[in-house]
Write a protein that holds these residues in place. Sequence first.
Motif, PDB file in Angstrom:
ATOM      1  N   GLY B 317       0.895  -1.172  -0.126  1.00 57.13           N
ATOM      2  CA  GLY B 317       0.017   0.069   0.085  1.00 57.13           C
ATOM      3  C   GLY B 317       0.948   1.170   0.118  1.00 57.13           C
ATOM      4  O   GLY B 317       0.666   2.169  -0.722  1.00 57.13           O
ATOM      5  N   TYR B 318       1.909   1.310   0.689  1.00 58.84           N
ATOM      6  CA  TYR B 318       2.915   2.427   0.944  1.00 58.84           C
ATOM      7  C   TYR B 318       3.371   2.664  -0.326  1.00 58.84           C
ATOM      8  O   TYR B 318       3.453   3.729  -1.115  1.00 58.84           O
ATOM      9  CB  TYR B 318       4.210   1.950   1.780  1.00 58.84           C
ATOM     10  CG  TYR B 318       3.852   2.612   3.103  1.00 58.84           C
ATOM     11  CD1 TYR B 318       3.622   3.629   3.711  1.00 58.84           C
ATOM     12  CD2 TYR B 318       4.498   1.615   4.175  1.00 58.84           C
ATOM     13  CE1 TYR B 318       3.448   4.118   4.868  1.00 58.84           C
ATOM     14  CE2 TYR B 318       4.098   2.190   5.692  1.00 58.84           C
ATOM     15  CZ  TYR B 318       3.734   3.381   5.878  1.00 58.84           C
ATOM     16  OH  TYR B 318       3.692   3.522   7.143  1.00 58.84           O
ATOM     17  N   MET B 319       3.951   1.354  -1.092  1.00 64.39           N
ATOM     18  CA  MET B 319       4.346   1.732  -2.485  1.00 64.39           C
ATOM     19  C   MET B 319       3.407   2.265  -3.583  1.00 64.39           C
ATOM     20  O   MET B 319       3.915   2.779  -4.274  1.00 64.39           O
ATOM     21  CB  MET B 319       4.984   0.279  -3.020  1.00 64.39           C
ATOM     22  CG  MET B 319       5.765  -0.527  -2.216  1.00 64.39           C
ATOM     23  SD  MET B 319       6.120  -2.213  -2.412  1.00 64.39           S
ATOM     24  CE  MET B 319       7.073  -2.895  -1.230  1.00 64.39           C
ATOM     25  N   PHE B 333      12.333   2.264  -4.662  1.00 65.03           N
ATOM     26  CA  PHE B 333      13.146   2.074  -3.504  1.00 65.03           C
ATOM     27  C   PHE B 333      12.822   1.122  -2.521  1.00 65.03           C
ATOM     28  O   PHE B 333      13.339   0.316  -1.968  1.00 65.03           O
ATOM     29  CB  PHE B 333      13.477   3.246  -3.064  1.00 65.03           C
ATOM     30  CG  PHE B 333      14.577   3.503  -1.922  1.00 65.03           C
ATOM     31  CD1 PHE B 333      15.449   2.656  -1.879  1.00 65.03           C
ATOM     32  CD2 PHE B 333      14.536   4.875  -0.993  1.00 65.03           C
ATOM     33  CE1 PHE B 333      16.599   2.751  -0.754  1.00 65.03           C
ATOM     34  CE2 PHE B 333      15.731   4.820  -0.243  1.00 65.03           C
ATOM     35  CZ  PHE B 333      16.348   3.946   0.003  1.00 65.03           C
ATOM     36  N   HIS B 334      11.281   1.333  -2.224  1.00 60.32           N
ATOM     37  CA  HIS B 334      10.595   0.679  -1.136  1.00 60.32           C
ATOM     38  C   HIS B 334      10.617  -0.735  -1.610  1.00 60.32           C
ATOM     39  O   HIS B 334      10.804  -1.584  -0.756  1.00 60.32           O
ATOM     40  CB  HIS B 334       9.409   1.324  -0.623  1.00 60.32           C
ATOM     41  CG  HIS B 334       8.945   0.621   0.850  1.00 60.32           C
ATOM     42  ND1 HIS B 334       9.724   0.802   1.780  1.00 60.32           N
ATOM     43  CD2 HIS B 334       7.808   0.255   1.179  1.00 60.32           C
ATOM     44  CE1 HIS B 334       9.097   0.441   2.766  1.00 60.32           C
ATOM     45  NE2 HIS B 334       8.013   0.140   2.465  1.00 60.32           N
ATOM     46  N   PHE B 396      15.003   4.522   5.330  1.00 61.64           N
ATOM     47  CA  PHE B 396      15.012   5.519   4.172  1.00 61.64           C
ATOM     48  C   PHE B 396      13.858   5.580   3.235  1.00 61.64           C
ATOM     49  O   PHE B 396      13.524   6.642   2.615  1.00 61.64           O
ATOM     50  CB  PHE B 396      16.664   5.307   3.536  1.00 61.64           C
ATOM     51  CG  PHE B 396      17.523   5.644   4.301  1.00 61.64           C
ATOM     52  CD1 PHE B 396      17.922   7.235   4.737  1.00 61.64           C
ATOM     53  CD2 PHE B 396      18.274   4.570   4.792  1.00 61.64           C
ATOM     54  CE1 PHE B 396      18.931   7.350   5.531  1.00 61.64           C
ATOM     55  CE2 PHE B 396      19.369   4.974   5.729  1.00 61.64           C
ATOM     56  CZ  PHE B 396      19.725   6.249   6.196  1.00 61.64           C
ATOM     57  N   SER B 397      13.695   4.120   2.886  1.00 61.38           N
ATOM     58  CA  SER B 397      12.675   4.147   1.604  1.00 61.38           C
ATOM     59  C   SER B 397      11.256   4.526   2.195  1.00 61.38           C
ATOM     60  O   SER B 397      10.774   5.390   1.461  1.00 61.38           O
ATOM     61  CB  SER B 397      12.499   2.677   1.243  1.00 61.38           C
ATOM     62  OG  SER B 397      12.474   1.901   2.279  1.00 61.38           O
ATOM     63  N   LYS B 398      10.872   4.137   3.363  1.00 60.49           N
ATOM     64  CA  LYS B 398       9.671   4.532   3.735  1.00 60.49           C
ATOM     65  C   LYS B 398       9.771   6.058   4.060  1.00 60.49           C
ATOM     66  O   LYS B 398       8.448   6.779   3.651  1.00 60.49           O
ATOM     67  CB  LYS B 398       9.236   4.016   5.170  1.00 60.49           C
ATOM     68  CG  LYS B 398       7.920   4.348   5.870  1.00 60.49           C
ATOM     69  CD  LYS B 398       7.634   3.603   7.169  1.00 60.49           C
ATOM     70  CE  LYS B 398       7.308   1.968   7.087  1.00 60.49           C
ATOM     71  NZ  LYS B 398       7.106   1.683   8.419  1.00 60.49           N
ATOM     72  N   ILE B 401       8.924   7.957   0.857  1.00 60.81           N
ATOM     73  CA  ILE B 401       7.515   7.742   0.425  1.00 60.81           C
ATOM     74  C   ILE B 401       6.697   8.646   1.334  1.00 60.81           C
ATOM     75  O   ILE B 401       5.834   9.686   0.850  1.00 60.81           O
ATOM     76  CB  ILE B 401       7.071   6.567   0.723  1.00 60.81           C
ATOM     77  CG1 ILE B 401       7.550   5.698  -0.249  1.00 60.81           C
ATOM     78  CG2 ILE B 401       5.308   6.493   0.777  1.00 60.81           C
ATOM     79  CD1 ILE B 401       7.171   4.107  -0.060  1.00 60.81           C
ATOM     80  N   LEU B 402       6.906   8.901   2.733  1.00 61.02           N
ATOM     81  CA  LEU B 402       6.192   9.882   3.557  1.00 61.02           C
ATOM     82  C   LEU B 402       6.497  11.342   3.097  1.00 61.02           C
ATOM     83  O   LEU B 402       5.440  12.171   3.107  1.00 61.02           O
ATOM     84  CB  LEU B 402       6.753   9.544   5.081  1.00 61.02           C
ATOM     85  CG  LEU B 402       6.036   8.253   5.560  1.00 61.02           C
ATOM     86  CD1 LEU B 402       6.549   8.112   7.140  1.00 61.02           C
ATOM     87  CD2 LEU B 402       4.397   8.276   5.725  1.00 61.02           C
ATOM     88  N   ALA B 403       7.828  11.602   2.693  1.00 66.97           N
ATOM     89  CA  ALA B 403       8.131  12.852   2.385  1.00 66.97           C
ATOM     90  C   ALA B 403       7.252  13.364   1.364  1.00 66.97           C
ATOM     91  O   ALA B 403       6.769  14.471   1.170  1.00 66.97           O
ATOM     92  CB  ALA B 403       9.666  13.003   2.308  1.00 66.97           C
TER      93      ALA B 403
END
Lengths: 514, 621
Positions: B317-319, B333-334, B396-398, B401-403
């Motif tokens: 879902g994040y991706m 990246f994630h 870093f990958s999360k 995404i959050l950024a």
Amino acid sequence: MMFDNILSILVFFPALAALLGFVVEKGSIRAYGIAVAAVEFALSLVLWYAYDPSVVGMQFMESIPLVPAFGIHYLVGIDGISLFIIVLATFFTLIGIASLGEVSRLKDMILTLLFLEMTMVGVFVALDAVVFYVFWELSLVPMLYIIGAWGGPLRIYASIKFFLYTFTGSLVMLVGMLFMAYFYHQATGVWSFSILEWYRLVLPENFQIWLFVAFFFGFAIKVPMFPFHTWLPYAHGQAPTIGSVILAAILLKMGTYAFVRFSLPMFPDASVFFMVPIAVISIIMIIYTAMVAYAQEDIKQVVAYSSVSHMGVIVLGTFALNVEGISGSVFLMIAHGVVSGALFMLVGVYYDRRHTKLLSEMGGLASVMPHYATIFGIMVMASVGLPLTINFVGEFLSLLGFYKQSHILTLLAGTAIIVGAIYMLAAFKKAFFGTVTNEANRGLKDVNGRELFALIPLVLVTVWLGVYPKPVLEPINNSVESIVSLMHEKAITQEAKMRIPNPSQQEAASGGSH
Amino acid sequence: MSLALLILLPFGSSLLLGMLYLFTSLRSERLYALIGVGAPLLISLIALWLGYGQLQGAESLHVSLFTWLSIDALRIEFALSFDHLSAVMMAFVSVIGTLIHLFAVGYMRGDAGFGKFFAYFNFFMGAMALLVLADNPIILFIGWELVGLASYLLIGFYHRESANVTAANKAFIANRVGDFGFIMALVLLFGAVGEGGFSFSAIEAQIYSVDHALLSLIGVLLFVGAMGKSAQIPLYVWLPDAMAGPTPVSALIHAATMVTAGVYMVARFDFLYVLIPAVGLFIAVIGILSALLSALIATMQSDIKKILAYSTMSQLGYMFVAVGLGAYGAGIFHVFTHAFFKALLFMGVGAVIIALHHEQNIFKMGGLRRFMPLVFYPMLIATLALSGVAPFAGFFSKDAILAAAVASEYPLFGVLGLVVAFLTAYYMMRLLLLVFVAPAKHRHTSLHVSPYLSLPLLPLALGSAVAGFWGMGGAYGGGDALTHFLSLSDYAHHLTHKSEYLLALLSNLIAFAGFALAYRRFASGAREPQPTALFERWILERFYVDALYHALLVVPLRRISLWCERIVDDRFVDGTLGLFSGGYRTLATHFSTLQNGNVRHYALYFLSGVSLLSLLLLWRL
């Protein structure tokens, strides 16, 4: 030239051999049958080898006047469309005879199959409507005999139903043929039953519509199209394995082949006129029969209804009326023949051992018969149209072709991708997975050499043509292109001209150099 | 040619293994393992070598094996390409794949289907390579379907258990619904641009000529395919059930590689999605909802593999949030970092399950740290990485995404993302504590872990710790190297360094809050949840989605089928046509009474005929 009479040899050799076969001893009839069918198959391969895909039009033509006063000729010839169905027919006759198990009256069976082979090849090489009609009707006889003599308990009902349905349709078609010849006579002053001559006749749209309907009855019942399909489950339900195999693999193709050979090039405007209704019927076939298949408790009926469902895609592709759709649908005819033929054969493997086809009797077979389960699994995947199996190519092209005619109908037809998986996987699970609950299944022997001889080639073809369809697709494509450009030229209404696009100019130019 | 080898090697070895298994009586595990692990090892070497070339700035590779279809204007090559995106994908797929193959040697030891397993497993590697290397969408679709087949076969690997096969069928059919979307999208796309070539680069060149509405439809349909493969709402229901397969399968296919194919596909079509940000937003919404839903469910599950399955869905879902908001680099990246720690977690869990003789309930475990430190510590690293603790890979990958989410027009994605981060930390720590730290609920006093099961964890632990540095953002002294290398058409906004530090601080605090809550609840052991509150019950019952699907789809389909068979086909269609033959028979009976040999009747017919004729003539005159 050595190939002058190859088509006649192909047609009549099995029948003559069948006649000779009456004097062959019972003990050696199997070897005799296999030998004849092998020679015939080899001949058809020679035909494929000698066939030149770059030549436009019919090849290996022969013409002998039969009734000159009415322009009836023994006229035969093939193009890329009929070529592969012929190879398919000889191939299935060979493996069909070779895989025959313990059958009562083996000799009768083999001779009937050889006779049937003649009628099948005859239908696909005929270029004269009368010759076509004769073979078309003759093919009923051996199949009627196979169902009636070797079938299940309801065999008489099933065979009469089979006969009456198809025969009624054929009579309407015959009337259509007579009218067609009459119109040809009116227009040119000479009689002819040659399909190639008929191609050149441009008919007014309302004439086309009536004639289209007449031919449609004959073809649609054979396919079988909804709602004329109900004879098929009975026929399959009662027919012995070999009967179902030939019926599904070859005989049904007569209907769809005839659409391409007769309806489209002879009545282009009517084809456009009826395109949407026929597409709707096809979609009903695809979805509705898939639903019915899901409800079956007999694995052979699952395969039978799935076969109807896939025929829906074939008809849809044909009535895309463009090169992608028609080529895809002709390719799918071959694919459907291979896959449904193989599935019926696989059902027969179990039937031979247990004399039942009920899913409830099966279960856990993968543990007992791993080879059988593997081959069945491959064919299930082919049936649901997994890419790199033979079906996917045809289905994809058929959908792609029809997309150019109607987006929304294509979307509906595309649900075939989903519904096919549902019933097929459900049946596959019931039959093969879980623990063996039925004691009778525990000691079953896996597929034997005779059965493997029939099944392995089918698996190889399924994967080979799925990965690399070109050897078959290219000749089909070239012949379809000439049909489509003929249709485009002949079309009289503006809509038909637009709906039937002329194949790309470059192709036409390279074709014209011959 | 080396590209073709990436495909041919695993398919070839799969065929070889399958033949050996089916047609010979050879059952030497050593032989099967040698072939089965050898093929992925070889393709890893090739993939790394080719990937190194790409890093050094080599041209992307293209090879066309043959023309697959050539009809009229349609021409589809069986072609492969190796560019930066496929280099990244191929590198981790093959390396992690090899490690999982090695792990499987230990995991499957003694299984009667050892050879079959590796045949399927290698087949999967070939199909996945095809998917990643495809030069046009049709070949991608072929790979897409073949990985689905591998997944189906491996979920139902223990086919004597009927439930496993049901799970396999469910996976196949849910994916088919997605595939329907995918192939329709391809048909639409082909209708729009196919005449001018159908490779990705050819489509990209023509994409501006396509009508915007049509493009949006294509984008949505493609994403429907991704929903199926990558287990997003509403097609996700198959993934938890897919855990019925052997654990290496869950690690390789249902965590690290195949399920990320949807994200990969969206990134591959970046040139298309860039033009339709509204569809991107839709993707992001589905992504964040899936992430939230599955993270919630994961907090209440007691099956150790299902927790990880929901966790995978949540990370996917994040991706999708990333690729939906135009941060394609961050999404991939994630995908990349997630593969390391999620594969590790599944393999660790596999070792635990084997050691406890196929116990999967975390409430029946406990105290395992003592027995298997070589499993515990790698899993601890992976948990920290998954929870996004700095400086582990997932951080870093999360964070990227959050950024991107916070910087977007809809910062709500960022807020919800942080909520998911909290839940993630909570359920992962819950798992770790209940399995390794809490008082033991089992009676084992010594547990054996084969080196095949523990050793492959170590390189993955290293990866989970450091893989993130490759894609480290500017705020941390990195240069977004991975994103630059991928050079996808990112359009996401960037945060200032200051806000990025704030965000990182916040997300780490949130993760530790999750850990703390889990520690309070589970460190000293706990009972299986007995939900009392309505909301808890909803979570435990997975929001009744499965039940809903069953009631709304499965049962009606079955009913309609039966109705079609019993009523429509038999009575209506066959019956109506039967009326014709019945009517014909009745008519014939009636006519036959006319012809009864009675002369008086015949005279009557004659008379009526003559009168009728005379009337007709009179009327005519």
